[in-house]
Design a protein around this motif. Structure first.
Motif, PDB file in Angstrom:
ATOM      1  N   ASP A 152       0.940   8.563   9.224  1.00 29.03           N
ATOM      2  CA  ASP A 152       1.575   8.186   7.953  1.00 29.03           C
ATOM      3  C   ASP A 152       2.258   6.834   8.152  1.00 29.03           C
ATOM      4  O   ASP A 152       3.299   6.739   8.806  1.00 29.03           O
ATOM      5  CB  ASP A 152       2.585   9.256   7.541  1.00 29.03           C
ATOM      6  CG  ASP A 152       3.105   9.067   6.122  1.00 29.03           C
ATOM      7  OD1 ASP A 152       2.807   8.025   5.515  1.00 29.03           O
ATOM      8  OD2 ASP A 152       3.817   9.968   5.641  1.00 29.03           O
ATOM      9  N   ILE A 153       1.656   5.783   7.589  1.00 34.70           N
ATOM     10  CA  ILE A 153       2.173   4.416   7.734  1.00 34.70           C
ATOM     11  C   ILE A 153       3.130   4.123   6.584  1.00 34.70           C
ATOM     12  O   ILE A 153       2.777   4.268   5.416  1.00 34.70           O
ATOM     13  CB  ILE A 153       1.024   3.401   7.749  1.00 34.70           C
ATOM     14  CG1 ILE A 153       0.103   3.667   8.939  1.00 34.70           C
ATOM     15  CG2 ILE A 153       1.554   1.969   7.788  1.00 34.70           C
ATOM     16  CD1 ILE A 153      -1.112   2.763   8.993  1.00 34.70           C
ATOM     17  N   GLY A 154       4.341   3.678   6.918  1.00 31.19           N
ATOM     18  CA  GLY A 154       5.361   3.520   5.892  1.00 31.19           C
ATOM     19  C   GLY A 154       5.773   4.878   5.377  1.00 31.19           C
ATOM     20  O   GLY A 154       5.850   5.114   4.167  1.00 31.19           O
ATOM     21  N   ALA A 155       6.075   5.778   6.303  1.00 31.56           N
ATOM     22  CA  ALA A 155       6.252   7.198   5.981  1.00 31.56           C
ATOM     23  C   ALA A 155       7.496   7.482   5.161  1.00 31.56           C
ATOM     24  O   ALA A 155       7.626   8.573   4.603  1.00 31.56           O
ATOM     25  CB  ALA A 155       6.298   8.013   7.273  1.00 31.56           C
ATOM     26  N   LEU A 172      -6.907  11.236   9.562  1.00 34.23           N
ATOM     27  CA  LEU A 172      -6.377  10.916   8.236  1.00 34.23           C
ATOM     28  C   LEU A 172      -5.258   9.904   8.386  1.00 34.23           C
ATOM     29  O   LEU A 172      -4.331  10.114   9.173  1.00 34.23           O
ATOM     30  CB  LEU A 172      -5.846  12.185   7.544  1.00 34.23           C
ATOM     31  CG  LEU A 172      -5.051  11.995   6.249  1.00 34.23           C
ATOM     32  CD1 LEU A 172      -5.940  11.416   5.152  1.00 34.23           C
ATOM     33  CD2 LEU A 172      -4.434  13.320   5.801  1.00 34.23           C
ATOM     34  N   VAL A 173      -5.356   8.810   7.645  1.00 31.54           N
ATOM     35  CA  VAL A 173      -4.297   7.801   7.602  1.00 31.54           C
ATOM     36  C   VAL A 173      -3.743   7.762   6.185  1.00 31.54           C
ATOM     37  O   VAL A 173      -4.497   7.615   5.212  1.00 31.54           O
ATOM     38  CB  VAL A 173      -4.818   6.414   8.023  1.00 31.54           C
ATOM     39  CG1 VAL A 173      -3.736   5.350   7.824  1.00 31.54           C
ATOM     40  CG2 VAL A 173      -5.279   6.427   9.479  1.00 31.54           C
ATOM     41  N   LEU A 185      -5.845  -0.707   8.829  1.00 27.62           N
ATOM     42  CA  LEU A 185      -6.055   0.665   8.385  1.00 27.62           C
ATOM     43  C   LEU A 185      -7.437   1.156   8.804  1.00 27.62           C
ATOM     44  O   LEU A 185      -7.610   2.314   9.208  1.00 27.62           O
ATOM     45  CB  LEU A 185      -5.903   0.763   6.868  1.00 27.62           C
ATOM     46  CG  LEU A 185      -4.523   0.434   6.292  1.00 27.62           C
ATOM     47  CD1 LEU A 185      -4.569   0.480   4.767  1.00 27.62           C
ATOM     48  CD2 LEU A 185      -3.462   1.377   6.817  1.00 27.62           C
ATOM     49  N   HIS A 186      -8.407   0.270   8.726  1.00 26.50           N
ATOM     50  CA  HIS A 186      -9.781   0.629   9.094  1.00 26.50           C
ATOM     51  C   HIS A 186      -9.873   0.956  10.581  1.00 26.50           C
ATOM     52  O   HIS A 186     -10.532   1.929  10.983  1.00 26.50           O
ATOM     53  CB  HIS A 186     -10.725  -0.513   8.724  1.00 26.50           C
ATOM     54  CG  HIS A 186     -12.167  -0.129   8.729  1.00 26.50           C
ATOM     55  ND1 HIS A 186     -12.972  -0.297   9.828  1.00 26.50           N
ATOM     56  CD2 HIS A 186     -12.952   0.445   7.775  1.00 26.50           C
ATOM     57  CE1 HIS A 186     -14.192   0.137   9.552  1.00 26.50           C
ATOM     58  NE2 HIS A 186     -14.205   0.588   8.317  1.00 26.50           N
ATOM     59  N   GLN A 187      -9.220   0.156  11.406  1.00 21.73           N
ATOM     60  CA  GLN A 187      -9.252   0.402  12.850  1.00 21.73           C
ATOM     61  C   GLN A 187      -8.514   1.682  13.233  1.00 21.73           C
ATOM     62  O   GLN A 187      -8.864   2.329  14.220  1.00 21.73           O
ATOM     63  CB  GLN A 187      -8.643  -0.788  13.602  1.00 21.73           C
ATOM     64  CG  GLN A 187      -9.464  -2.057  13.519  1.00 21.73           C
ATOM     65  CD  GLN A 187      -8.848  -3.174  14.342  1.00 21.73           C
ATOM     66  OE1 GLN A 187      -8.754  -3.093  15.559  1.00 21.73           O
ATOM     67  NE2 GLN A 187      -8.417  -4.228  13.666  1.00 21.73           N
ATOM     68  N   LEU A 188      -7.521   2.042  12.473  1.00 21.54           N
ATOM     69  CA  LEU A 188      -6.725   3.225  12.784  1.00 21.54           C
ATOM     70  C   LEU A 188      -7.352   4.516  12.262  1.00 21.54           C
ATOM     71  O   LEU A 188      -6.897   5.603  12.621  1.00 21.54           O
ATOM     72  CB  LEU A 188      -5.313   3.074  12.213  1.00 21.54           C
ATOM     73  CG  LEU A 188      -4.434   2.016  12.893  1.00 21.54           C
ATOM     74  CD1 LEU A 188      -3.169   1.763  12.082  1.00 21.54           C
ATOM     75  CD2 LEU A 188      -4.072   2.457  14.319  1.00 21.54           C
ATOM     76  N   THR A 189      -8.373   4.403  11.421  1.00 24.52           N
ATOM     77  CA  THR A 189      -9.048   5.570  10.869  1.00 24.52           C
ATOM     78  C   THR A 189     -10.326   5.830  11.650  1.00 24.52           C
ATOM     79  O   THR A 189     -11.186   4.949  11.762  1.00 24.52           O
ATOM     80  CB  THR A 189      -9.386   5.361   9.386  1.00 24.52           C
ATOM     81  OG1 THR A 189      -8.199   4.997   8.676  1.00 24.52           O
ATOM     82  CG2 THR A 189      -9.958   6.635   8.776  1.00 24.52           C
ATOM     83  N   GLN A 237      -1.305  17.719  12.916  1.00 22.64           N
ATOM     84  CA  GLN A 237      -0.513  16.996  13.914  1.00 22.64           C
ATOM     85  C   GLN A 237      -0.161  15.629  13.340  1.00 22.64           C
ATOM     86  O   GLN A 237      -1.036  14.791  13.138  1.00 22.64           O
ATOM     87  CB  GLN A 237      -1.317  16.840  15.208  1.00 22.64           C
ATOM     88  CG  GLN A 237      -0.591  16.113  16.312  1.00 22.64           C
ATOM     89  CD  GLN A 237      -1.463  15.924  17.538  1.00 22.64           C
ATOM     90  OE1 GLN A 237      -2.483  16.598  17.702  1.00 22.64           O
ATOM     91  NE2 GLN A 237      -1.083  14.982  18.398  1.00 22.64           N
ATOM     92  N   VAL A 238       1.110  15.375  13.105  1.00 22.24           N
ATOM     93  CA  VAL A 238       1.534  14.234  12.294  1.00 22.24           C
ATOM     94  C   VAL A 238       2.304  13.211  13.122  1.00 22.24           C
ATOM     95  O   VAL A 238       3.183  13.567  13.922  1.00 22.24           O
ATOM     96  CB  VAL A 238       2.403  14.710  11.105  1.00 22.24           C
ATOM     97  CG1 VAL A 238       2.881  13.532  10.287  1.00 22.24           C
ATOM     98  CG2 VAL A 238       1.616  15.685  10.234  1.00 22.24           C
ATOM     99  N   THR A 239       1.973  11.952  12.903  1.00 25.01           N
ATOM    100  CA  THR A 239       2.739  10.820  13.434  1.00 25.01           C
ATOM    101  C   THR A 239       3.258  10.005  12.257  1.00 25.01           C
ATOM    102  O   THR A 239       2.483   9.619  11.374  1.00 25.01           O
ATOM    103  CB  THR A 239       1.865   9.927  14.335  1.00 25.01           C
ATOM    104  OG1 THR A 239       1.430  10.680  15.465  1.00 25.01           O
ATOM    105  CG2 THR A 239       2.642   8.701  14.806  1.00 25.01           C
TER     106      THR A 239
END
Length: 249
Positions: free
Chosen positions: A47-50, A110-111, A130-134, A65-67
């Motif tokens: 979760d970016i900018g959670a 999931l991002v 975002l693409h690299q992290l997914t 499992q959440v970051t």
């Protein structure tokens, strides 16, 4: 212009967005879309900018499992408290999106990137990250502040001078974002990176209702109608936010 974080506005943000119907509708639409999309198995979620962790906590409670990555310490601390009170575990990272590729070594199933782009100096710059992290076969849940809805709101208010000047950015200390996004421009920027699989409007009618009418409607009925009309071809594009579920190409 620089990226804007919420160090000084965390409390106001929480009260304004999640203290009433607006936040409830937002969560309901995002959750309904993800329930339709995601498989019934545990996923690795970023979760970016959670923010205060509302969506992350919901996913953690569903077994994922959440970051959480959030640059503003007060917001991240609020998320930590929320998880602790719920008895849920997560990984918390205080960092802006620009630092994530240097800290995270494996892609995620999931991002989430909700209400982030509109606060960035260069919203398009985050898209390759975002693409690299997914991971391959994963999902991007992208929610952004809809410029079309802001234009329509100003038309209804008769703010024609503001529209002629194209003055859509919020004032300093305002909760109107500095970079409302044109959905057509964003769709063009996603080409070659993402396939948009579903599109929903968030608050497709609530924010246009006169205040006295808002006060008469029960929240359950409001949520029912917002969910029922979130993909209506005439109304979805008027959502204050748009939620796109994307798959990487």
């Amino acid at each position: 212009m620089s990226d804007r974080h919420f160090d000084q506005l965390a409390t106001r943000f929480a009260e304004k967005i999640y203290g009433g119907a607006k936040g409830a509708i937002r969560l309901a639409v995002l959750q309904a879309d993800l329930i339709e999309t995601l498989p019934d198995r545990p996923l690795r979620v970023l979760d970016i900018g959670a923010g205060l962790g509302h969506m992350s906590l919901w996913l953690a409670e569903r077994g994922h499992q959440v970051t959480l990555a959030e640059p503003a310490e007060p917001m991240l601390e609020g998320a930590r408290q929320r998880f602790a009170e719920a008895g849920q575990d997560a990984t918390f990272i205080q960092a802006p999106w620009q630092d994530l590729l240097g800290q995270l070594t494996e892609p995620y199933d999931l991002v989430l990137c909700h209400a982030v782009l509109e606060w960035l100096a260069e919203p398009h710059a985050i898209l390759p990250v975002l693409h690299q992290l997914t991971g391959p076969g994963g999902w991007l849940s992208l929610a952004f502040y809809n410029r079309d809805a802001l234009v329509y709101r100003n038309l209804l208010k008769g703010h024609f001078r503001k529209l002629r000047k194209n003055a859509m950015a919020g004032e300093k200390q305002s909760l109107t974002p500095q970079q409302p996004l044109d959905p057509r421009e964003l769709a063009a920027q996603l080409e070659g990176l993402w396939q948009v699989e579903s599109q929903s409007g968030v608050r497709v009618f609530h924010d246009y209702m006169p205040v006295e009418f808002q006060g008469r409607v029960e929240l359950a009925q409001l949520l029912e109608m917002e969910l029922a009309h979130r993909r209506h071809p005439a109304f979805a594009g008027l959502g204050r936010y748009l939620h796109w579920v994307c798959r990487p190409l």
